[in-house]
Design an enzyme around this catalytic site. Sequence first.
Site, PDB file in Angstrom:
ATOM      1  N   LYS A 114      13.496  38.568  41.688  1.00 13.72           N
ATOM      2  CA  LYS A 114      12.156  37.680  42.875  1.00 13.72           C
ATOM      3  C   LYS A 114      10.997  38.716  43.379  1.00 13.72           C
ATOM      4  O   LYS A 114       9.894  37.055  43.790  1.00 13.72           O
ATOM      5  CB  LYS A 114      13.595  36.911  44.282  1.00 13.72           C
ATOM      6  CG  LYS A 114      14.213  36.267  43.486  1.00 13.72           C
ATOM      7  CD  LYS A 114      15.741  36.071  44.608  1.00 13.72           C
ATOM      8  CE  LYS A 114      16.208  34.817  44.453  1.00 13.72           C
ATOM      9  NZ  LYS A 114      17.089  35.034  45.818  1.00 13.72           N
ATOM     10  N   LYS A 203      19.923  31.049  32.107  1.00 11.59           N
ATOM     11  CA  LYS A 203      20.982  30.553  33.406  1.00 11.59           C
ATOM     12  C   LYS A 203      20.417  29.532  34.272  1.00 11.59           C
ATOM     13  O   LYS A 203      19.406  29.096  34.575  1.00 11.59           O
ATOM     14  CB  LYS A 203      20.978  32.023  34.751  1.00 11.59           C
ATOM     15  CG  LYS A 203      22.534  31.358  34.753  1.00 11.59           C
ATOM     16  CD  LYS A 203      22.312  32.436  36.746  1.00 11.59           C
ATOM     17  CE  LYS A 203      21.846  32.011  37.798  1.00 11.59           C
ATOM     18  NZ  LYS A 203      21.814  32.313  38.994  1.00 11.59           N
ATOM     19  N   LYS A 206      18.840  26.019  40.280  1.00 13.35           N
ATOM     20  CA  LYS A 206      18.180  24.958  40.209  1.00 13.35           C
ATOM     21  C   LYS A 206      16.828  25.341  40.723  1.00 13.35           C
ATOM     22  O   LYS A 206      15.880  24.613  40.327  1.00 13.35           O
ATOM     23  CB  LYS A 206      18.849  24.842  41.611  1.00 13.35           C
ATOM     24  CG  LYS A 206      20.236  23.921  41.946  1.00 13.35           C
ATOM     25  CD  LYS A 206      20.588  24.428  43.640  1.00 13.35           C
ATOM     26  CE  LYS A 206      21.637  26.014  43.005  1.00 13.35           C
ATOM     27  NZ  LYS A 206      21.974  26.026  44.644  1.00 13.35           N
TER      28      LYS A 206
HETATM   29  P1  AMP Z   1      23.658  31.046  44.293  1.00  8.05           P
HETATM   30  O1  AMP Z   1      23.607  29.052  44.302  1.00  8.05           O
HETATM   31  O2  AMP Z   1      22.930  31.230  43.273  1.00  8.05           O
HETATM   32  O3  AMP Z   1      24.301  31.267  46.249  1.00  8.05           O
HETATM   33  O4  AMP Z   1      25.609  30.952  43.921  1.00  8.05           O
HETATM   34  C1  AMP Z   1      26.618  30.367  43.945  1.00  8.05           C
HETATM   35  C2  AMP Z   1      27.932  30.945  43.358  1.00  8.05           C
HETATM   36  O5  AMP Z   1      27.963  30.572  41.772  1.00  8.05           O
HETATM   37  C3  AMP Z   1      27.598  32.723  42.841  1.00  8.05           C
HETATM   38  O6  AMP Z   1      28.832  33.212  42.735  1.00  8.05           O
HETATM   39  C4  AMP Z   1      26.955  32.304  41.323  1.00  8.05           C
HETATM   40  O7  AMP Z   1      27.042  33.270  40.784  1.00  8.05           O
HETATM   41  C5  AMP Z   1      27.421  31.123  41.139  1.00  8.05           C
HETATM   42  N1  AMP Z   1      26.495  30.398  39.435  1.00  8.05           N
HETATM   43  C6  AMP Z   1      25.117  30.483  40.409  1.00  8.05           C
HETATM   44  N2  AMP Z   1      24.522  29.562  38.874  1.00  8.05           N
HETATM   45  C7  AMP Z   1      25.011  30.095  37.826  1.00  8.05           C
HETATM   46  C8  AMP Z   1      25.339  29.741  36.239  1.00  8.05           C
HETATM   47  N3  AMP Z   1      24.648  29.170  35.810  1.00  8.05           N
HETATM   48  N4  AMP Z   1      26.518  30.190  35.874  1.00  8.05           N
HETATM   49  C9  AMP Z   1      27.490  30.772  36.221  1.00  8.05           C
HETATM   50  N5  AMP Z   1      28.243  30.811  38.308  1.00  8.05           N
HETATM   51  C10 AMP Z   1      26.333  30.141  38.302  1.00  8.05           C
END
Ligand code: AMP
Length: 347
Positions: A114, A203, A206
Amino acid sequence: MATPSRVYSGIQPTAVMTIGNYFGAVKNWVRLQDERECIYCVVDLHALTAPYEAGDLRNSAREMFVSLLAAGIDPDRTTVYIQSTVPEQSELCWLFATITSLGDLSRMTQFKEKSALLKDGSVDDEGSFISAGLLFYPVLQAADILAYRAGCVPVGQDQSQHLELSRGIARRFNSRFGFLFPEPETLLTHVPKVMSTADPTRKMSKSLGPKHYIGLFEEEASVRKKIRSAVTDSGATPSGEVSPGIENLLTLLTACGHPDDADQMRADYFAGTLRYVDLKGQTADALVALTGEMRERRADVLRRETDLDARIMEMAERARGMAGETLARAREKMGLFPPGAPRAVAT
Ligand code: AMP
Ligand code: TRP
């Protein structure tokens, strides 16, 4: 028998929940409610470390709160709350900052990625401003988890390194001040990393932009369009491996509850008989069924939860009770005074 440990996890309050979030983490959150005490958090304080509009943040957090209920989190059994309603966690973050090494923080992959994006100015116009908050991000995450003395953290694979740091913080605290914190274990789903359909080497996220993710509540036409234009390959190679794009579609088909179809298509792939239109068609159908059901459930939640902010405050009360108890014990063990009582001051 030992009491099953508490489950804790968090999600950032971007207005959209992706199918990556769902298959990678939230699906486990829902399941675990049947087995243990669960606590889930919309992490708006963490969101302050990325560019954001102050006027939009509360609404994004509300949206994510509703999305969690729609995905199946049950507020009658589970504490689901917004991070900024529990200031105790921020104080614990400071206490933990004093037992966290700067070297460990600057080695975190997410911080390096980041801050590199901010440095090259590709995120916003402020260019090279890298806040200390970005560096502290995993310390606050440790405070989130440990404020509830949770032992199990269901997340996607990208969070494994942060959880290793949380365990290190718990260990250091316990050995310096006496036992207070269980070391939280990471719990992954069968799909710990969902890839972007537009670029299956990255990955699903968003932050890469709308064509790189599919929302859990997305409309049918746009889900179909994204799957239709998903990157694939030009046929199986002799290496015996499935290309990332095909693998991701097979993973999605399996995750939507069609593992047998996915296995058959994998066999067809190696036999050279798989028609990609069929794989895409079935995957799109499965995702459309899922997102359609989720949209209905979201509408139900909005009909049912007539006073969302009251619900949010009710959850805050529950969470503060638990976090406050832990914080008081941590302060005492570290040799601090108890907090003074506030008195109204005329201004
Ligand atoms: P975040 O939106 O970054 O706060 O992620 C929330 C949860 O979703 C966390 O546990 C991340 O590890 C999981 N997560 C986010 N993107 C992915 C993805 N592409 N594949 C698997 N898990 C994800
Ligand atoms: N850092 C996590 C993410 O980006 C979100 C998060 C914040 C979290 N606090 C947490 C996850 C505590 C698990 C436990 O996805």
